[in-house]
Write a protein that holds these residues in place. Structure first.
Motif, PDB file in Angstrom:
ATOM      1  N   LYS A  59       0.852  -1.192   0.000  1.00  0.00           N
ATOM      2  CA  LYS A  59       0.000   0.000   0.000  1.00  0.00           C
ATOM      3  C   LYS A  59       0.885   1.238   0.000  1.00  0.00           C
ATOM      4  O   LYS A  59       1.803   1.344   0.811  1.00  0.00           O
ATOM      5  N   ASN A  60       0.617   2.162  -0.932  1.00  0.00           N
ATOM      6  CA  ASN A  60       1.388   3.401  -1.034  1.00  0.00           C
ATOM      7  C   ASN A  60       0.467   4.612  -0.996  1.00  0.00           C
ATOM      8  O   ASN A  60      -0.548   4.652  -1.694  1.00  0.00           O
ATOM      9  N   ASN A  61       0.843   5.598  -0.172  1.00  0.00           N
ATOM     10  CA  ASN A  61       0.138   6.880  -0.152  1.00  0.00           C
ATOM     11  C   ASN A  61       0.913   7.876  -1.009  1.00  0.00           C
ATOM     12  O   ASN A  61       2.125   8.046  -0.835  1.00  0.00           O
ATOM     13  N   SER A  63       1.819  11.514  -1.999  1.00  0.00           N
ATOM     14  CA  SER A  63       1.794  12.867  -1.438  1.00  0.00           C
ATOM     15  C   SER A  63       3.060  13.604  -1.833  1.00  0.00           C
ATOM     16  O   SER A  63       4.123  12.997  -1.957  1.00  0.00           O
ATOM     17  N   ARG A 160      -9.049   8.654  -3.068  1.00  0.00           N
ATOM     18  CA  ARG A 160      -8.716   9.959  -3.648  1.00  0.00           C
ATOM     19  C   ARG A 160      -9.311  11.010  -2.719  1.00  0.00           C
ATOM     20  O   ARG A 160     -10.516  11.045  -2.498  1.00  0.00           O
ATOM     21  N   ASN A 161      -8.449  11.874  -2.162  1.00  0.00           N
ATOM     22  CA  ASN A 161      -8.871  12.793  -1.112  1.00  0.00           C
ATOM     23  C   ASN A 161      -8.966  14.257  -1.540  1.00  0.00           C
ATOM     24  O   ASN A 161      -9.313  15.105  -0.712  1.00  0.00           O
ATOM     25  N   TYR A 168      -2.994  21.202  -1.389  1.00  0.00           N
ATOM     26  CA  TYR A 168      -2.586  20.020  -0.629  1.00  0.00           C
ATOM     27  C   TYR A 168      -2.517  20.368   0.848  1.00  0.00           C
ATOM     28  O   TYR A 168      -1.885  21.354   1.236  1.00  0.00           O
ATOM     29  N   ALA A 171      -3.191  15.242   4.040  1.00  0.00           N
ATOM     30  CA  ALA A 171      -3.683  13.884   3.776  1.00  0.00           C
ATOM     31  C   ALA A 171      -3.177  13.430   2.409  1.00  0.00           C
ATOM     32  O   ALA A 171      -2.961  14.249   1.507  1.00  0.00           O
ATOM     33  N   PRO A 172      -2.953  12.142   2.207  1.00  0.00           N
ATOM     34  CA  PRO A 172      -2.494  11.661   0.896  1.00  0.00           C
ATOM     35  C   PRO A 172      -3.448  12.083  -0.217  1.00  0.00           C
ATOM     36  O   PRO A 172      -4.669  12.065  -0.029  1.00  0.00           O
ATOM     37  N   THR A 175      -4.279   6.932  -2.738  1.00  0.00           N
ATOM     38  CA  THR A 175      -3.748   5.709  -2.158  1.00  0.00           C
ATOM     39  C   THR A 175      -3.803   4.613  -3.213  1.00  0.00           C
ATOM     40  O   THR A 175      -4.844   4.418  -3.861  1.00  0.00           O
ATOM     41  N   GLU A 177      -3.022   0.480  -3.936  1.00  0.00           N
ATOM     42  CA  GLU A 177      -2.803  -0.800  -3.278  1.00  0.00           C
ATOM     43  C   GLU A 177      -2.546  -1.883  -4.318  1.00  0.00           C
ATOM     44  O   GLU A 177      -3.173  -1.904  -5.379  1.00  0.00           O
TER      45      GLU A 177
END
Length: 336
Positions: A59-61, A63, A160-161, A168, A171-172, A175, A177
């Motif tokens: 799992k990668n965030n 940012s 997606r945030n 920005y 928060a990432p 994300t 996965e």
């Protein structure tokens, strides 16, 4: 006289004989009628079922390392992405300004370099101009990496945030996965620590796919046991080329710890003690026509039978009908 003496003795013997017959009849009437079943030992698979939630393998965030305005997000939740794919374009105005400053600094450095060659500038001035370019180029490279964000691995976008134009805020942005393979982590009792092996195959079922069984392999066994729960985590990896198994799904994992020989008794033979959760069976003693009240430890439920871990021996007979009137040592009459 002799005749009169014999008569009472005969009468007493007669009375005694009649009493014995009545006592035998009374005892027979008090015997409880029961039906029996002979139990046998069978080879039974020792399996345990564990519940767990499916997780992604990686799992990668995504940012940036600084606050930028987001110009454009190029992917959305559910999209498959490839390693190296451009995902986010951030505001590049600061990057462009820094590029102009570097270009101007290079012009200034070239002038200082020419003067240094003819003795018009000192070595310190030359080194300082060169160092300024190197610092600014390092800043430019770092900023460049943070104005265009690329996928560090292949996977699926799961969060997606932000929207295009947002600033920005910590928060990432996205994300990603990796969903092939996926994994589950289950907590296993310490009594099975010696039985769990790396590479061992296990079966899984998912509520999302009723009636379908998936196969996984144990890939990680924790080297330590939790002192509070007396369990240890075990990680199972599941190949997922068709992407059917998704992170967040509820899974039931069945682990086979081998076969053992245990007695199997009919469900009908089990008696629950009132006010407790203990289980008992009445075991028949053919030499005395009585029963003993044996506490048993249950194993698996197999059809209409139960595996018994202790309390009944192979070949013994247990009561399957008539238990309501029984007690320890009670006389019984076996009926077919």
């Amino acid at each position: 006289m002799k005749f009169k003496y014999i008569i009472p003795i005969f009468a007493a013997a007669f009375v005694c004989s009649c009493g014995e017959k009545k006592d035998d009849k009374k005892a027979a009437d008090l015997a409880v009628e029961v039906k029996l079943a002979t139990v046998k030992s069978e080879s039974i698979a020792q399996t345990e079922e564990y519940t767990a939630t499916v997780e992604s393998d990686l799992k990668n965030n995504i940012s940036p390392n600084m606050a930028y305005r987001i110009e454009r997000i190029l992917v959305d939740v559910g999209d498959q992405v490839s390693k190296g794919q451009l995902l986010v374009q951030l505001d590049a105005s600061s990057l462009n300004q820094l590029k102009l400053q570097i270009d101007n600094q290079k012009v200034e450095f070239n002038r200082t370099s020419e003067l240094y060659k003819v003795g018009g500038a000192s070595k310190a001035e030359y080194d300082n101009a060169k160092m300024q370019i190197e610092v600014m180029e390092s800043q430019y490279n770092q900023m460049s990496r943070n104005t265009q964000l690329y996928a560090p691995m292949s996977g699926v976008v799961t969060a997606r945030n932000y929207d295009n134009g947002d600033m920005y805020g910590g928060a990432p942005i996205l994300t990603i996965e990796k969903t092939n393979p996926v994994k589950v982590v289950m907590n296993v009792s310490e009594i099975h620590y010696k039985d769990v092996k790396k590479g061992q195959s296990v079966n899984l079922t998912l509520d999302s796919y009723e009636g379908e069984t998936f196969t996984g392999k144990i890939t990680t066994v924790s080297p330590s046991i939790d002192i509070a729960t007396h369990t240890f985590p075990v990680e199972v990896t599941i190949n997922n080329p068709k992407q059917k198994v998704r992170p967040g799904m509820f899974a039931r994992v069945t682990v086979n710890y081998g076969n053992q020989n245990h007695v199997v008794v009919p469900d009908l033979s089990l008696v629950k003690q009132i006010g407790a959760g203990d289980r008992y069976v009445y075991v028949y003693n053919p030499s005395t026509s009585t029963v003993s009240y044996n506490k048993v430890v249950l194993g698996k439920h197999i059809g209409t039978n139960y595996e018994i871990l202790s309390g009944v021996e192979d070949g013994q007979q247990v009561v399957v009908a008539g238990q309501a009137r029984l007690a320890e040592g009670k006389k019984v009459k076996v009926v077919k």
